[in-house]
Design a protein around this motif. Structure first.
Motif, short mmCIF file in Angstrom:
data_model
loop_
_atom_site.label_atom_id
_atom_site.label_comp_id
_atom_site.label_asym_id
_atom_site.label_seq_id
_atom_site.Cartn_x
_atom_site.Cartn_y
_atom_site.Cartn_z
N THR A 128 0.84 -1.20 0.00
CA THR A 128 0.00 0.00 0.00
C THR A 128 0.87 1.25 0.00
O THR A 128 0.42 2.34 0.30
N ASN A 129 2.15 1.07 -0.33
CA ASN A 129 3.09 2.19 -0.21
C ASN A 129 3.13 3.11 -1.43
O ASN A 129 2.55 4.19 -1.40
N GLU A 130 3.80 2.69 -2.50
CA GLU A 130 3.94 3.60 -3.63
C GLU A 130 3.87 2.88 -4.97
O GLU A 130 4.12 1.67 -5.07
N ALA A 166 -2.79 6.29 -5.13
CA ALA A 166 -3.16 7.55 -4.47
C ALA A 166 -1.97 8.12 -3.69
O ALA A 166 -1.72 9.33 -3.71
N ARG A 167 -1.22 7.25 -3.02
CA ARG A 167 -0.08 7.74 -2.22
C ARG A 167 0.97 8.40 -3.11
O ARG A 167 1.51 9.45 -2.78
N LEU A 172 3.10 13.48 -5.89
CA LEU A 172 3.50 14.10 -7.17
C LEU A 172 2.62 15.28 -7.58
O LEU A 172 3.14 16.35 -7.93
N LEU A 173 1.31 15.11 -7.56
CA LEU A 173 0.44 16.12 -8.18
C LEU A 173 0.51 17.48 -7.47
O LEU A 173 0.62 18.51 -8.15
N PRO A 174 0.52 17.53 -6.13
CA PRO A 174 0.68 18.85 -5.49
C PRO A 174 2.04 19.48 -5.80
O PRO A 174 2.15 20.70 -5.94
N ARG A 175 3.06 18.64 -5.98
CA ARG A 175 4.38 19.17 -6.35
C ARG A 175 4.34 19.85 -7.71
O ARG A 175 5.12 20.75 -7.99
N LEU A 176 3.41 19.39 -8.55
CA LEU A 176 3.28 19.99 -9.89
C LEU A 176 2.24 21.11 -9.89
O LEU A 176 1.86 21.61 -10.94
N GLY A 177 1.76 21.47 -8.68
CA GLY A 177 0.89 22.64 -8.57
C GLY A 177 -0.60 22.35 -8.56
O GLY A 177 -1.41 23.27 -8.63
#
Ligand code: NCD
Length: 297
Positions: A128-130, A166-167, A172-177
């Protein structure tokens, strides 16, 4: 270089993978398909958990780059004779592959293998990690369709608790704004995430990503009646109407039609990106194999 988690990648590496993936995506659609950057290399695929998309796209990616992909059939391997993961890793490492792709039910198994083999290790999903290459392909698919990720409202809904997809996307997605919202049934949410209803998460979203309920990882069955999950938590036309007017629909697969997603929505020829995600998966894995192998040599 190992690719184990999203956090192990620098912003620059993420940018390189995403840019390269768009080029490779076009190349894969062209008649020439001339990319042969990894000719003569050997990629080992080691899948301890079931896979259709990830396993086949890593193999396809390797072949498209001129490398050979060899898959260990775990069912028929010495794992069934009691060989440990460490011993299997040492054995495979001794054959000197150029990269090893691994999916395993235990969190951290790819990192463990990376500590044993010399070749770069790519995490194709650990417990369930990455699942970093899935998040990268999701980002690349969004960029392909919308052109950017910055400022998008993205809802990921369903079994967040068990989802490595999801993890990795949450990193990733918030890092891309992106403005990311995660929502699911209470029993399928991690304890450290503020509770949001699915309807709230979808409200005004530009991207709606649905996740499968991973019943194989549940200790107790949800006990839901047929149709109940879709009505309460799934993506129905009614719920989708809350999203932005041209919102796109995503799903990492495998889908359970009529459970987390209404079948007609999954097949929407304009709004559903589900097939594009798979196609982009090959390009992204090509970019990841190149980065992992080339930065080692
Ligand atoms: C996912 C996985 O294995 O984490 N699938 C995938 O790789 N596309 C999601 C799932 O199993 O539901």
């Amino acid at each position: 270089m190992d690719l184990l988690t999203i956090d192990s990648l620098s912003d620059r590496q993420i940018g390189e993978i995403l840019d390269r993936s768009q080029l490779l995506f076009e190349e894969n659609r062209s008649a020439t398909r001339a990319v042969q950057t990894l000719t003569g290399r050997i990629v080992f695929n080691l899948f301890y958990e079931n896979s259709t998309r990830t396993a086949m796209s890593f193999a396809t990616a390797a072949h498209r780059l001129g490398a050979s992909a060899l898959s260990l059939s775990v069912e028929h391997s010495s794992v069934k004779k009691g060989e440990t993961l460490d011993d299997t890793a040492a054995t495979l490492g001794a054959m000197r592959p150029d990269a090893l792709v691994i999916r395993h039910r235990e969190n951290g198994a790819p990192a463990r293998v990376a500590g044993i083999v010399e070749a770069p290790v790519i995490n194709a999903g650990d417990g369930t990690n990455e699942h970093p290459t899935q998040a990268l392909l999701d980002a690349a698919a969004i960029q392909h369709r919308i052109g950017h990720i910055e400022g998008l409202k993205i809802a990921i809904c369903g079994d967040i608790r068990h989802s490595r997809v999801a993890r990795s996307n949450a990193k990733l997605l918030p890092r891309l704004g992106a403005d990311l919202r995660l929502a699911g049934p209470l029993e399928l949410m991690p304890n450290d995430i503020p509770q949001l209803s699915i309807d709230e998460a979808i409200e005004g979203a530009d991207v709606v990503m649905m996740l499968r309920v991973q019943r194989e990882r549940l200790e107790e069955d949800l006990g839901d009646a047929p149709g109940e999950y879709l009505a309460r938590y799934g993506l129905t036309q009614q719920r989708l109407a809350r999203a932005a007017p041209e919102a796109i629909i995503m799903h990492p697969g495998p889908m359970n039609r009529g459970v987390e997603i209404d079948s007609a929505i999954a097949d929407d020829p304009v709004r559903s990106l589900i097939t594009l995600q798979v196609e982009m998966g090959v390009a992204v894995r090509m970019a990841c194999l190149e980065l992992a192998i080339e930065s080692d040599s």
